[in-house]
Enzyme design. Sequence first.
Site, short mmCIF file in Angstrom:
data_model
loop_
_atom_site.label_atom_id
_atom_site.label_comp_id
_atom_site.label_asym_id
_atom_site.label_seq_id
_atom_site.Cartn_x
_atom_site.Cartn_y
_atom_site.Cartn_z
N ILE A 200 -21.63 33.95 63.70
CA ILE A 200 -21.44 32.47 63.91
C ILE A 200 -20.09 32.28 63.04
CG2 ILE A 200 -21.91 30.17 63.82
CD1 ILE A 200 -24.79 30.79 64.15
N GLU B 281 -27.02 37.08 65.04
CA GLU B 281 -25.85 36.48 65.85
C GLU B 281 -24.76 36.17 64.79
OE1 GLU B 281 -25.09 32.09 68.06
OE2 GLU B 281 -27.04 32.54 66.81
N ASP C 255 -34.03 27.20 50.32
CA ASP C 255 -33.09 27.56 49.49
C ASP C 255 -31.83 26.92 49.90
OD1 ASP C 255 -31.50 29.13 47.66
OD2 ASP C 255 -31.76 30.86 48.76
#
Length: 288
Positions: free
Chosen positions: A96, A94, A197
Amino acid sequence: MIPDAIRQQLRQKLGAQIDNIHSVSGGSINRAAKLTLSDGTSCFLKWNTSADPDMFVKEKRGLKLLAGADTKLRIPSTLAVGKTTDDTGYLAMEYISEGRSIDHSAEDFGRQLAALHKHQAKKYGLNHNNYIGKLPQSNQQHKEWIDFFINERMEPQLRMASDAHKLGSETIAHFKAMYKQLPDIFPEEPASLLHGDLWGGNYFYDNQGRATIFDPAVYYGHREIELAFTHLFGGFSRCFYRAYKEAYPLQSGLKHRKDIYNLYPLLVHTNLFGGSYARQVQTIVSRF
């Protein structure tokens, strides 16, 4: 720019043609692009010709784990993952758009990360290995955090750095001395679900000011290692840390432990890039 084999696979998996390609940053190890598709949607694509293509499969699993925690953190959904015949791995997600923080964005982020860390397991580790950057990350499960920290975090990276002559025998001896002191240093905490991370380059706020996290290296670990990591490259806002502590109070003394936790990402960076990161590692462990 995008290999033809990836284009062909994406047409099949996404059910749409690629109308436009716009190069974007893929971080330090991947190439990336924003794709505009014939159905009017956009997606983010990253690919790598030099890393294990399984890296993106494991990333998809990590994103799914984070999304499953249902913490109100925004996690990009995955659209397609695969590899070509020449072992070029890719991941389509997706798209964003990056926005900016608004009132309470940082506080919400802190509370949402605390909610993530309240998802816990009986053992430290994960039921599968994955990657941090493009390096393998061993997640063999342990009942004790110190055993996991030494055997699955320190030792694999330390062996890699030693074999590449990036760290010498004196530094390794300091690590062995440090290991003996860890029972008196690390407080007990349950195994929390971690992004793994989490630094300033792996999150942003979307157009609604909602924290969006990506590029995970997921496992269940001591939540202090995650918070220490957030401090490594400049730190997050004071509002973030205050809200986190209000939602999930910390034991005292993290500021004295965070350098030890951050040996892990510093060893990873030593193996990826060398240079000043190795010197930071040497400075920290020379205390022991």
